[in-house]
Each structure stands twice: as C-alpha cells, then as structure tokens.
Scaffold this motif. Structure first.
Motif, PDB file in Angstrom:
ATOM      1  N   PRO A  49     -20.284  26.281  21.042  1.00  0.00           N
ATOM      2  CA  PRO A  49     -20.625  26.711  19.907  1.00  0.00           C
ATOM      3  C   PRO A  49     -21.788  27.806  19.940  1.00  0.00           C
ATOM      4  O   PRO A  49     -22.759  27.501  20.585  1.00  0.00           O
ATOM      5  CB  PRO A  49     -20.933  25.570  18.877  1.00  0.00           C
ATOM      6  CG  PRO A  49     -20.478  24.457  19.824  1.00  0.00           C
ATOM      7  CD  PRO A  49     -20.689  25.119  21.355  1.00  0.00           C
ATOM      8  N   PHE A  50     -21.798  28.825  19.401  1.00  0.00           N
ATOM      9  CA  PHE A  50     -22.492  30.095  19.376  1.00  0.00           C
ATOM     10  C   PHE A  50     -23.170  30.063  17.774  1.00  0.00           C
ATOM     11  O   PHE A  50     -22.287  30.004  16.780  1.00  0.00           O
ATOM     12  CB  PHE A  50     -22.243  31.326  19.747  1.00  0.00           C
ATOM     13  CG  PHE A  50     -21.974  31.047  21.356  1.00  0.00           C
ATOM     14  CD1 PHE A  50     -22.699  31.400  22.137  1.00  0.00           C
ATOM     15  CD2 PHE A  50     -20.635  30.868  21.597  1.00  0.00           C
ATOM     16  CE1 PHE A  50     -22.406  31.505  23.576  1.00  0.00           C
ATOM     17  CE2 PHE A  50     -20.353  30.883  23.007  1.00  0.00           C
ATOM     18  CZ  PHE A  50     -21.487  31.415  23.900  1.00  0.00           C
ATOM     19  N   VAL A  51     -24.434  30.204  17.539  1.00  0.00           N
ATOM     20  CA  VAL A  51     -24.835  30.520  16.177  1.00  0.00           C
ATOM     21  C   VAL A  51     -25.547  32.068  16.096  1.00  0.00           C
ATOM     22  O   VAL A  51     -26.194  32.490  16.914  1.00  0.00           O
ATOM     23  CB  VAL A  51     -25.842  29.328  15.812  1.00  0.00           C
ATOM     24  CG1 VAL A  51     -25.341  28.053  15.901  1.00  0.00           C
ATOM     25  CG2 VAL A  51     -27.179  29.250  16.898  1.00  0.00           C
ATOM     26  N   TYR A  63     -19.512  30.532  15.673  1.00  0.00           N
ATOM     27  CA  TYR A  63     -18.115  30.649  16.113  1.00  0.00           C
ATOM     28  C   TYR A  63     -18.131  29.709  17.101  1.00  0.00           C
ATOM     29  O   TYR A  63     -19.177  29.350  18.001  1.00  0.00           O
ATOM     30  CB  TYR A  63     -17.693  32.060  16.653  1.00  0.00           C
ATOM     31  CG  TYR A  63     -18.387  32.798  17.626  1.00  0.00           C
ATOM     32  CD1 TYR A  63     -17.959  32.652  18.797  1.00  0.00           C
ATOM     33  CD2 TYR A  63     -19.525  33.706  17.347  1.00  0.00           C
ATOM     34  CE1 TYR A  63     -18.653  33.235  19.960  1.00  0.00           C
ATOM     35  CE2 TYR A  63     -20.119  34.317  18.281  1.00  0.00           C
ATOM     36  CZ  TYR A  63     -19.717  34.119  19.451  1.00  0.00           C
ATOM     37  OH  TYR A  63     -20.278  34.614  20.635  1.00  0.00           O
ATOM     38  N   THR A  64     -16.876  29.329  17.787  1.00  0.00           N
ATOM     39  CA  THR A  64     -16.830  28.663  19.017  1.00  0.00           C
ATOM     40  C   THR A  64     -15.803  29.360  19.951  1.00  0.00           C
ATOM     41  O   THR A  64     -15.120  30.072  19.495  1.00  0.00           O
ATOM     42  CB  THR A  64     -16.198  27.190  18.747  1.00  0.00           C
ATOM     43  OG1 THR A  64     -14.827  27.449  18.171  1.00  0.00           O
ATOM     44  CG2 THR A  64     -17.122  26.459  17.866  1.00  0.00           C
ATOM     45  N   LEU A 113     -17.786  38.251  15.167  1.00  0.00           N
ATOM     46  CA  LEU A 113     -16.517  38.467  15.962  1.00  0.00           C
ATOM     47  C   LEU A 113     -16.841  39.259  17.052  1.00  0.00           C
ATOM     48  O   LEU A 113     -16.233  39.010  18.272  1.00  0.00           O
ATOM     49  CB  LEU A 113     -15.471  39.211  15.026  1.00  0.00           C
ATOM     50  CG  LEU A 113     -14.049  39.553  15.681  1.00  0.00           C
ATOM     51  CD1 LEU A 113     -13.614  38.205  16.402  1.00  0.00           C
ATOM     52  CD2 LEU A 113     -13.054  40.186  14.498  1.00  0.00           C
ATOM     53  N   ALA A 114     -17.767  40.340  16.921  1.00  0.00           N
ATOM     54  CA  ALA A 114     -17.818  41.359  18.095  1.00  0.00           C
ATOM     55  C   ALA A 114     -18.373  40.595  19.111  1.00  0.00           C
ATOM     56  O   ALA A 114     -18.341  40.907  20.344  1.00  0.00           O
ATOM     57  CB  ALA A 114     -18.655  42.596  17.371  1.00  0.00           C
ATOM     58  N   ASP A 115     -19.661  39.800  18.511  1.00  0.00           N
ATOM     59  CA  ASP A 115     -20.168  39.072  19.618  1.00  0.00           C
ATOM     60  C   ASP A 115     -19.137  38.174  20.465  1.00  0.00           C
ATOM     61  O   ASP A 115     -19.477  37.999  21.869  1.00  0.00           O
ATOM     62  CB  ASP A 115     -21.424  38.186  19.201  1.00  0.00           C
ATOM     63  CG  ASP A 115     -22.242  37.718  20.256  1.00  0.00           C
ATOM     64  OD1 ASP A 115     -23.221  38.455  20.780  1.00  0.00           O
ATOM     65  OD2 ASP A 115     -21.951  36.557  20.588  1.00  0.00           O
ATOM     66  N   ALA A 116     -18.388  37.590  19.957  1.00  0.00           N
ATOM     67  CA  ALA A 116     -17.458  36.670  20.442  1.00  0.00           C
ATOM     68  C   ALA A 116     -16.334  37.363  21.602  1.00  0.00           C
ATOM     69  O   ALA A 116     -16.166  36.984  22.533  1.00  0.00           O
ATOM     70  CB  ALA A 116     -16.404  35.986  19.495  1.00  0.00           C
ATOM     71  N   LEU A 117     -15.932  38.671  20.815  1.00  0.00           N
ATOM     72  CA  LEU A 117     -15.120  39.226  21.767  1.00  0.00           C
ATOM     73  C   LEU A 117     -15.779  39.975  23.111  1.00  0.00           C
ATOM     74  O   LEU A 117     -15.229  39.684  23.997  1.00  0.00           O
ATOM     75  CB  LEU A 117     -14.542  40.726  20.987  1.00  0.00           C
ATOM     76  CG  LEU A 117     -13.732  40.193  19.971  1.00  0.00           C
ATOM     77  CD1 LEU A 117     -13.033  41.395  19.031  1.00  0.00           C
ATOM     78  CD2 LEU A 117     -12.531  39.460  20.436  1.00  0.00           C
ATOM     79  N   TYR A 118     -17.250  40.226  22.938  1.00  0.00           N
ATOM     80  CA  TYR A 118     -17.774  40.689  24.126  1.00  0.00           C
ATOM     81  C   TYR A 118     -18.281  39.650  25.175  1.00  0.00           C
ATOM     82  O   TYR A 118     -18.098  39.747  26.330  1.00  0.00           O
ATOM     83  CB  TYR A 118     -19.346  41.140  23.466  1.00  0.00           C
ATOM     84  CG  TYR A 118     -19.950  41.981  24.689  1.00  0.00           C
ATOM     85  CD1 TYR A 118     -19.307  42.990  25.384  1.00  0.00           C
ATOM     86  CD2 TYR A 118     -21.015  41.542  25.006  1.00  0.00           C
ATOM     87  CE1 TYR A 118     -20.207  43.757  26.449  1.00  0.00           C
ATOM     88  CE2 TYR A 118     -21.839  41.939  26.309  1.00  0.00           C
ATOM     89  CZ  TYR A 118     -21.491  43.181  26.857  1.00  0.00           C
ATOM     90  OH  TYR A 118     -22.120  43.724  27.597  1.00  0.00           O
ATOM     91  N   ARG A 119     -18.380  38.287  24.509  1.00  0.00           N
ATOM     92  CA  ARG A 119     -18.620  37.259  25.465  1.00  0.00           C
ATOM     93  C   ARG A 119     -17.426  36.854  26.297  1.00  0.00           C
ATOM     94  O   ARG A 119     -17.315  36.372  27.327  1.00  0.00           O
ATOM     95  CB  ARG A 119     -19.203  36.246  24.698  1.00  0.00           C
ATOM     96  CG  ARG A 119     -20.703  36.179  24.146  1.00  0.00           C
ATOM     97  CD  ARG A 119     -21.359  34.850  23.701  1.00  0.00           C
ATOM     98  NE  ARG A 119     -22.526  35.101  22.826  1.00  0.00           N
ATOM     99  CZ  ARG A 119     -23.562  34.985  23.236  1.00  0.00           C
ATOM    100  NH1 ARG A 119     -23.881  34.507  24.433  1.00  0.00           N
ATOM    101  NH2 ARG A 119     -24.573  35.041  22.747  1.00  0.00           N
TER     102      ARG A 119
END
Length: 170
Positions: A49-51, A63-64, A113-119
């Motif tokens: 999980p990221f906050v 998001y997770t 969403l952009a952060d999740a895609l980048y990670r």
C-alpha cells in the motif's frame, strides 16, 4: 494535471505514522480496507500500500500494488498473438485506488495512477501489464480514459501493457 504544483505532494509506503482512521473516500469497501486491512497486507507481503501524503501530513489517497499472473487464454486475442506461449502471463495488480472525498476533483486520482504506473515500470520483477479490477462503471470509465483496455469476458477488468507505460515516461 498541467499547471498544478505537485512538488508539495509525496507518495510513500504505508507506515504507522499515517492516520488511516480519518480517511473517507465515500466507497465503503475501499475505506474499510484502508482502515483495517492495508497494514496487515503490507506486513504479510500480500500487497504494497502506498499513500499520498499532502503538505499538511494528512493522507489524501492510497493505492496498492501486488504481483499476479493471468492465464494466457483470458487476454484479448490480438494481445495473445504477440505473447510467448506461456500458460501464465505475469502482471502487476493495481488492486485498489482511492482519494479522500475532501480532496476529490483535484487530480489526485490521476497523480496516484501515474505514480503506480511508474513504480510498476521501475520494478525489477517482470510484468507484461498493469491490471485493474474496476469496482464499478465510473471506475471503469476512469481507467479507460487513461488508456486501459478491457479483458474480453470481464469488462471491469482492464489492463495497460508495460510497453505502453514505458512510452509514457520516456
């Protein structure tokens, strides 16, 4: 998202310092998960999980991410033709994404969403695509606007190929 000052925002792994009790997205299953299950999933390595931490230190969203595999037969035929003949195709699951209702409408969902895609792209674990399982039609439309494609027999399950994601960050 252009023109906004995103420099004061940060996304970090969920920790004990993050107040989850006050979080309220307006979607009960997402709120309940974040308040009661997210920490346990992190400790047991079931999900990461990221906050989104706002300038005042409050949690604006989360998001997770987790690993998954999808049977080759579930992918769209046009996609399968480009894949090696493996029975399971590795992917990254964007399992949940929510923004606190006090901060909705400010672009934080797209930011997360952009952060999740980048990670997912930066991960050293192989992944053909990022997959989401939209909770409802509104969520499905959000992901489709972000170029996610539906699975043939599951219209609320969508994916975006990693090659497409890589092009976003070039």
């Amino acid at each position: 998202m252009a023109g906004k000052d995103w420099g004061n925002l940060r996304v970090e792994l969920l920790g004990q310092q993050h107040d989850r009790a006050a979080f309220e997205s307006g979607v009960e299953p997402l709120d309940r998960y974040f308040r009661t299950q997210a920490g346990q999933d992190a400790r047991k390595h079931m999900a990461a999980p990221f906050v989104l931490v706002l300038p005042d230190g409050t949690v604006g969203g989360y998001y997770t991410l987790s690993a998954m595999a999808v049977n080759v037969g579930e992918w769209p035929e046009a996609t399968v033709r480009k894949l090696p003949r493996y029975p399971l195709i590795p992917a990254t699951l964007l399992g949940r994404l929510a923004v606190d209702r006090r901060h909705q409408g400010r672009g934080y969902g797209r930011f997360l969403l952009a952060d999740a895609l980048y990670r997912a792209l930066r991960s050293e674990v192989a992944s053909f695509a990022v997959i989401v399982d939209a909770k409802d039609e509104a969520a499905r439309r959000f992901y489709e606007r972000e170029s996610f494609l539906p699975f043939p027999d599951r219209p609320l399950m969508l994916f975006r190929p990693m090659a497409d994601i890589a092009a976003l960050f070039r």
